[in-house]
Design a protein around this motif. Sequence first.
Motif, mmCIF file in Angstrom:
data_model
loop_
_atom_site.group_PDB
_atom_site.id
_atom_site.type_symbol
_atom_site.label_atom_id
_atom_site.label_comp_id
_atom_site.label_asym_id
_atom_site.label_seq_id
_atom_site.Cartn_x
_atom_site.Cartn_y
_atom_site.Cartn_z
ATOM 1 N N CYS A 247 2.978 -11.037 16.871
ATOM 2 C CA CYS A 247 2.107 -11.911 17.789
ATOM 3 C C CYS A 247 1.473 -11.007 18.704
ATOM 4 C CB CYS A 247 3.130 -12.761 18.567
ATOM 5 S SG CYS A 247 4.255 -13.676 17.435
ATOM 6 N N PHE A 248 -0.183 -11.247 18.359
ATOM 7 C CA PHE A 248 -0.996 -10.245 19.099
ATOM 8 C C PHE A 248 -1.545 -11.032 20.349
ATOM 9 C CE2 PHE A 248 -0.949 -8.686 14.749
ATOM 10 C CZ PHE A 248 -0.940 -7.387 15.062
ATOM 11 N N HIS A 249 -1.867 -10.344 21.426
ATOM 12 C CA HIS A 249 -2.346 -11.022 22.724
ATOM 13 C C HIS A 249 -3.880 -11.281 22.161
ATOM 14 C CE1 HIS A 249 -3.963 -11.342 26.544
ATOM 15 N NE2 HIS A 249 -2.841 -11.559 27.211
ATOM 16 N N PRO A 250 -4.562 -12.436 22.766
ATOM 17 C CA PRO A 250 -5.997 -12.819 22.433
ATOM 18 C C PRO A 250 -6.942 -11.434 22.632
ATOM 19 C CG PRO A 250 -4.840 -14.593 23.293
ATOM 20 C CD PRO A 250 -3.788 -13.499 23.454
ATOM 21 N N ALA A 251 -6.466 -10.681 23.694
ATOM 22 C CA ALA A 251 -7.410 -9.810 24.290
ATOM 23 C C ALA A 251 -7.060 -8.479 23.649
ATOM 24 C CB ALA A 251 -7.065 -9.446 25.795
ATOM 25 N N ALA A 252 -6.198 -8.344 22.405
ATOM 26 C CA ALA A 252 -6.167 -7.218 21.709
ATOM 27 C C ALA A 252 -5.863 -7.389 20.349
ATOM 28 C CB ALA A 252 -4.980 -6.287 22.299
ATOM 29 N N LEU A 253 -6.840 -7.861 19.441
ATOM 30 C CA LEU A 253 -6.623 -8.221 18.125
ATOM 31 C C LEU A 253 -6.921 -7.198 17.277
ATOM 32 C CD1 LEU A 253 -8.108 -11.847 18.369
ATOM 33 C CD2 LEU A 253 -5.775 -11.079 18.622
ATOM 34 N N PRO A 254 -5.963 -6.963 16.182
ATOM 35 C CA PRO A 254 -6.516 -5.902 15.363
ATOM 36 C C PRO A 254 -7.555 -5.934 14.353
ATOM 37 C CG PRO A 254 -4.586 -7.267 14.364
ATOM 38 C CD PRO A 254 -4.950 -7.773 15.949
ATOM 39 N N HIS A 255 -7.925 -4.826 13.890
ATOM 40 C CA HIS A 255 -9.297 -5.177 13.100
ATOM 41 C C HIS A 255 -8.706 -5.376 11.508
ATOM 42 C CE1 HIS A 255 -12.139 -3.636 15.800
ATOM 43 N NE2 HIS A 255 -11.469 -2.474 15.833
ATOM 44 N N HIS A 256 -7.478 -4.936 11.043
ATOM 45 C CA HIS A 256 -7.042 -5.124 9.871
ATOM 46 C C HIS A 256 -5.599 -5.076 9.903
ATOM 47 C CE1 HIS A 256 -11.043 -4.194 7.843
ATOM 48 N NE2 HIS A 256 -10.851 -3.112 8.506
ATOM 49 N N CYS A 257 -4.776 -5.854 9.006
ATOM 50 C CA CYS A 257 -3.480 -5.968 9.084
ATOM 51 C C CYS A 257 -2.993 -6.147 7.645
ATOM 52 C CB CYS A 257 -3.037 -7.164 10.109
ATOM 53 S SG CYS A 257 -1.072 -7.551 10.194
ATOM 54 N N VAL A 258 -2.089 -5.381 7.589
ATOM 55 C CA VAL A 258 -1.279 -5.453 5.806
ATOM 56 C C VAL A 258 0.074 -5.568 5.972
ATOM 57 C CG1 VAL A 258 -3.343 -4.040 4.744
ATOM 58 C CG2 VAL A 258 -1.425 -3.062 5.680
ATOM 59 N N GLN A 259 0.909 -6.113 5.085
ATOM 60 C CA GLN A 259 2.149 -6.172 4.723
ATOM 61 C C GLN A 259 2.439 -5.162 3.758
ATOM 62 O OE1 GLN A 259 2.735 -10.388 3.162
ATOM 63 N NE2 GLN A 259 4.342 -9.258 1.878
ATOM 64 N N PHE A 260 3.708 -4.572 3.945
ATOM 65 C CA PHE A 260 4.179 -3.525 2.998
ATOM 66 C C PHE A 260 5.414 -3.640 2.646
ATOM 67 C CE2 PHE A 260 4.589 -1.605 7.188
ATOM 68 C CZ PHE A 260 5.663 -0.751 6.838
ATOM 69 N N SER A 261 5.727 -3.059 1.260
ATOM 70 C CA SER A 261 7.133 -2.983 1.153
ATOM 71 C C SER A 261 7.336 -1.693 0.496
ATOM 72 C CB SER A 261 7.716 -3.929 0.147
ATOM 73 O OG SER A 261 7.051 -4.104 -1.214
ATOM 74 N N GLU A 262 8.497 -0.990 0.580
ATOM 75 C CA GLU A 262 8.779 0.273 -0.358
ATOM 76 C C GLU A 262 10.007 0.240 -0.850
ATOM 77 O OE1 GLU A 262 9.030 4.991 0.370
ATOM 78 O OE2 GLU A 262 7.490 3.908 1.530
ATOM 79 N N VAL A 263 10.027 0.043 -2.225
ATOM 80 C CA VAL A 263 11.777 -0.006 -2.895
ATOM 81 C C VAL A 263 11.379 1.040 -4.145
ATOM 82 C CG1 VAL A 263 13.096 -1.229 -4.188
ATOM 83 C CG2 VAL A 263 11.803 -2.496 -2.264
ATOM 84 N N ASP A 264 12.379 1.897 -4.055
ATOM 85 C CA ASP A 264 12.714 2.913 -5.095
ATOM 86 C C ASP A 264 11.432 3.928 -4.971
ATOM 87 O OD1 ASP A 264 15.123 1.916 -5.675
ATOM 88 O OD2 ASP A 264 14.336 0.816 -7.272
ATOM 89 N N GLY A 265 10.958 4.291 -3.918
ATOM 90 C CA GLY A 265 9.735 5.150 -3.779
ATOM 91 C C GLY A 265 8.469 4.736 -4.234
ATOM 92 N N MET A 266 8.329 3.226 -4.606
ATOM 93 C CA MET A 266 7.099 2.835 -4.785
ATOM 94 C C MET A 266 6.669 1.749 -3.812
ATOM 95 S SD MET A 266 4.482 2.278 -7.093
ATOM 96 C CE MET A 266 5.262 2.844 -8.557
ATOM 97 N N GLU A 267 5.523 1.904 -3.290
ATOM 98 C CA GLU A 267 4.751 1.027 -2.097
ATOM 99 C C GLU A 267 3.998 0.006 -2.690
ATOM 100 O OE1 GLU A 267 3.918 1.961 2.347
ATOM 101 O OE2 GLU A 267 2.156 2.179 1.151
ATOM 102 N N ARG A 268 4.218 -1.415 -2.141
ATOM 103 C CA ARG A 268 3.288 -2.205 -2.274
ATOM 104 C C ARG A 268 2.458 -2.974 -0.883
ATOM 105 N NH1 ARG A 268 3.825 -4.026 -7.567
ATOM 106 N NH2 ARG A 268 6.020 -3.585 -8.718
ATOM 107 N N VAL A 269 1.356 -3.146 -1.127
ATOM 108 C CA VAL A 269 0.526 -3.331 0.097
ATOM 109 C C VAL A 269 -0.157 -4.710 -0.021
ATOM 110 C CG1 VAL A 269 -1.216 -2.359 1.739
ATOM 111 C CG2 VAL A 269 0.289 -1.091 0.844
ATOM 112 N N ARG A 270 -0.689 -5.516 0.720
ATOM 113 C CA ARG A 270 -1.142 -6.819 0.457
ATOM 114 C C ARG A 270 -1.757 -7.003 2.142
ATOM 115 N NH1 ARG A 270 -0.764 -12.152 1.087
ATOM 116 N NH2 ARG A 270 1.115 -12.213 1.551
ATOM 117 N N ALA A 271 -3.241 -7.385 2.097
ATOM 118 C CA ALA A 271 -3.636 -7.848 3.311
ATOM 119 C C ALA A 271 -3.248 -9.180 3.999
ATOM 120 C CB ALA A 271 -5.376 -7.874 3.236
ATOM 121 N N VAL A 272 -3.369 -9.151 5.182
ATOM 122 C CA VAL A 272 -2.635 -10.412 5.862
ATOM 123 C C VAL A 272 -3.418 -10.947 6.940
ATOM 124 C CG1 VAL A 272 -0.695 -11.129 7.467
ATOM 125 C CG2 VAL A 272 -0.128 -9.827 5.587
ATOM 126 N N ASP A 273 -3.892 -12.155 7.089
ATOM 127 C CA ASP A 273 -4.616 -12.706 7.956
ATOM 128 C C ASP A 273 -3.778 -13.360 9.179
ATOM 129 O OD1 ASP A 273 -6.970 -12.346 6.855
ATOM 130 O OD2 ASP A 273 -6.685 -14.202 5.364
#
Length: 298
Positions: A247-273
């Motif tokens: 949860c971000f403060h309205p005065a400090a919002l990120p430019h970009h945000c992604v979710q990620f997972s890493e299983v068995d050395g393999m990472e997956r990334v997806r953009a999140v709004d």
Amino acid sequence: MRQVTEPPPPFATGLRAAIAGAGVTLEKLAAELRGRGTPVSLATLSYWCSGRSRPERARSLAALAELEDLLGLPAGGLRRLLPERRPRGWAAKREVEPITAAAPWHRVEQVRRLLDRHDLSRDGQLSRLSAHDRVEIGADRVKRVQHTRQVLRAEQDGIDRIVVVCWGDGPDSPAPVVVPVRNCSVGQVDIDDEAGLVAAELVFDRPLARRETIVVEHALHSATPPIAVSHQRISRLPVREYLIEVCFHPAALPHHCVQFSEVDGMERVRAVDLDSEYTAHALGLDLPPGKYGLRWSW
């Protein structure tokens, strides 16, 4: 005798042409990708341009999608130039790090040493049905609240505790303080100050009977938290459901945000709004041991 040089592959040619057309440097692209939460090193970008290597892993392909956007190309404009993936035998030879290596900054031995001080012989008899991490980021961009709720089920009589491993938010941050919130107290605590790691027992209010469930909550307090750029969970055992909210403060919002997972050395990334409450969230079901989280850029 004149040496015949093979032409670069189509992907390298197309990438170089797109970069030249956009009039940007590799240094600039590397900085932009890092800012979007899909970092690619300057050396790797150079290798892609020369044909020495190409994006193949999920992490690189996620960065490639951002690279197409930065260069003003249509989605898939570069990816369609890639050849078929290399045979599985090549991937099978990759060295896969143990799950404890997924701890921040890959301080494998420190994590192992902390866990070796605890009796984990019955850890597998405590099913992780649900885990929920809620993090609140203040106007100063640091973590103000870190709260975790877990729903656990005993698979045999007498299970009375769970061990959690936590860490500071930066490579030089001290280990956080684990604070019990609901249905537990803190038992044995072991700290590695140099690594900023802590392993703590959450002792239940009473031992559980077989198939009995319990809701356990704890929080983390940090004395000098740095500016936050991610939150992640390292799961040593499978988790049926994992929800993470930042949860971000309205005065400090990120430019970009992604979710990620890493299983068995393999990472997956997806953009999140962010939603209307300035919150990013990710939900995972039936997760194997691995690393899961959100990261963002300011």
